[in-house]
Design an enzyme around this catalytic site. Sequence first.
Site, PDB file in Angstrom:
ATOM      1  N   VAL A 221      -2.853   5.821  -1.540  1.00  0.00           N
ATOM      2  CA  VAL A 221      -3.366   6.120  -2.994  1.00  0.00           C
ATOM      3  C   VAL A 221      -3.414   4.932  -3.824  1.00  0.00           C
ATOM      4  O   VAL A 221      -4.309   4.924  -4.692  1.00  0.00           O
ATOM      5  CB  VAL A 221      -2.029   7.229  -3.551  1.00  0.00           C
ATOM      6  CG1 VAL A 221      -2.353   8.381  -2.808  1.00  0.00           C
ATOM      7  CG2 VAL A 221      -0.837   6.530  -3.481  1.00  0.00           C
ATOM      8  N   ARG A 222      -2.675   3.818  -3.325  1.00  0.00           N
ATOM      9  CA  ARG A 222      -2.749   2.641  -4.392  1.00  0.00           C
ATOM     10  C   ARG A 222      -2.157   1.309  -3.687  1.00  0.00           C
ATOM     11  O   ARG A 222      -1.246   1.667  -3.027  1.00  0.00           O
ATOM     12  CB  ARG A 222      -2.143   2.879  -5.691  1.00  0.00           C
ATOM     13  CG  ARG A 222      -2.317   2.019  -6.961  1.00  0.00           C
ATOM     14  CD  ARG A 222      -3.723   2.224  -7.526  1.00  0.00           C
ATOM     15  NE  ARG A 222      -3.722   3.490  -8.348  1.00  0.00           N
ATOM     16  CZ  ARG A 222      -4.628   3.720  -8.941  1.00  0.00           C
ATOM     17  NH1 ARG A 222      -5.762   3.091  -8.953  1.00  0.00           N
ATOM     18  NH2 ARG A 222      -4.843   4.692 -10.096  1.00  0.00           N
TER      19      ARG A 222
ATOM     20  N   VAL B 101       1.005  -1.192  -0.086  1.00  0.00           N
ATOM     21  CA  VAL B 101      -0.026  -0.032   0.005  1.00  0.00           C
ATOM     22  C   VAL B 101       0.928   1.486  -0.075  1.00  0.00           C
ATOM     23  O   VAL B 101       1.702   1.486   0.900  1.00  0.00           O
ATOM     24  CB  VAL B 101      -0.786   0.044   1.301  1.00  0.00           C
ATOM     25  CG1 VAL B 101      -1.911   1.296   1.126  1.00  0.00           C
ATOM     26  CG2 VAL B 101      -1.808  -1.265   1.287  1.00  0.00           C
ATOM     27  N   TYR B 102       0.705   2.067  -1.076  1.00  0.00           N
ATOM     28  CA  TYR B 102       1.526   3.346  -1.091  1.00  0.00           C
ATOM     29  C   TYR B 102       0.742   4.426  -0.529  1.00  0.00           C
ATOM     30  O   TYR B 102      -0.573   4.495  -0.887  1.00  0.00           O
ATOM     31  CB  TYR B 102       2.074   3.435  -2.574  1.00  0.00           C
ATOM     32  CG  TYR B 102       2.991   2.597  -3.128  1.00  0.00           C
ATOM     33  CD1 TYR B 102       4.464   2.910  -3.064  1.00  0.00           C
ATOM     34  CD2 TYR B 102       2.655   1.162  -3.647  1.00  0.00           C
ATOM     35  CE1 TYR B 102       5.363   2.073  -3.199  1.00  0.00           C
ATOM     36  CE2 TYR B 102       3.844   0.390  -3.823  1.00  0.00           C
ATOM     37  CZ  TYR B 102       5.138   0.815  -3.962  1.00  0.00           C
ATOM     38  OH  TYR B 102       5.957   0.100  -4.047  1.00  0.00           O
ATOM     39  N   PHE B 103       1.439   5.368   0.108  1.00  0.00           N
ATOM     40  CA  PHE B 103       0.925   6.674   0.551  1.00  0.00           C
ATOM     41  C   PHE B 103       1.781   7.850   0.050  1.00  0.00           C
ATOM     42  O   PHE B 103       2.693   7.695  -0.278  1.00  0.00           O
ATOM     43  CB  PHE B 103       1.346   6.541   2.379  1.00  0.00           C
ATOM     44  CG  PHE B 103       0.456   5.580   2.923  1.00  0.00           C
ATOM     45  CD1 PHE B 103      -0.560   6.012   3.515  1.00  0.00           C
ATOM     46  CD2 PHE B 103       0.840   4.226   2.927  1.00  0.00           C
ATOM     47  CE1 PHE B 103      -1.669   4.980   4.323  1.00  0.00           C
ATOM     48  CE2 PHE B 103       0.111   3.221   3.773  1.00  0.00           C
ATOM     49  CZ  PHE B 103      -1.134   3.938   4.175  1.00  0.00           C
TER      50      PHE B 103
END
Lengths: 182, 182
Positions: free
Chosen positions: B106-107, B36-38
């Site tokens: 974000v994704r 999980v990217y922030f």
Amino acid sequence: MLEVEIKAHVSDFKPIKTRLSEIGAREKKFEHQVDVYFNAPHKDFAQTDEALRIREIPRDKGSEIILTYKGAKLDDKSKTRREIEVKIDDKENTASILENLGFKAVRTIKKDRIIYIYQDYIITLDKVYDVGNFVEIEKDIKEGENYQEILDKIFEISQDLGIDDGFERRSYLELLELNKKL
Amino acid sequence: MLEVEIKAHVSDFKPIKTRLSEIGAREKKFEHQVDVYFNAPHKDFAQTDEALRIREIPRDKGSEIILTYKGAKLDDKSKTRREIEVKIDDKENTASILENLGFKAVRTIKKDRIIYIYQDYIITLDKVYDVGNFVEIEKDIKEGENYQEILDKIFEISQDLGIDDGFERRSYLELLELNKKL
């Protein structure tokens, strides 16, 4: 998680320890804690009443390291606030991640803490270096739960311990900052 | 730590696997990874070329959770960059701390990764969901060490594996964003 908590400044732990024993509180453990507090690049936690902290607790085999976020206090008579914690495996790397993100280490707080358990409550005797001696009475509950009854019970316990003044809503960080400025 | 790395898009893993076997690379493990990217509240990581990620790797007993910061790439031919990692004990609480600090998920990138060891190098075959198949060749070194020789050696290994085009400096996150926009 919601940390329902009050804190009081005390001059002497002895009468508190006697009362803790009398009411049947159980001394659970002693910890030395080293807390490094960070401030944010995009807001001032002193203004928003938030906190971000890396805590190190030396143990027999290595240290326990905990990253903690604390939200703003929810009322004007207790220190009740959101608290989120994770255990991490490396203090320096966590500090380095925070610093690369723009967070800055602002102050280190050291304390010796004796932790008592009384019913569902945690009572701690904190000797905070360069700040003073404090008693904290705390219970952690789920967010959304009504904490007023718990807070009333916490104030009852504090009465039971003979604590009826010296209540302090400022954090150890704020108190240390104040001492450094004097 | 510095992650010296190249990545190449490949259509088929079969000839790569054959070459890995021929040169004596050792297949170490298979992992399913959920990343999980922030993004940050005070800057746009897509602009600064940084990354903040929580990775979950399901294991037999619970999951391994890793928080990673990646700095901007250091040159224009490889993916070499600063990388700092810590293991954490709780994915949801870490995400919650980041979100309370103003970071936004974000994704999510999912991939199946086969990890090979060849000399001091790590070679991975990544099947990235909704993105494609990639080979990464990597070595982690201390910051301050000269990485040019290592990078030359990494390009040599890639030649040995029959990879001489399809090099890709964009992250899986950027590639997925691109696919979603098409």
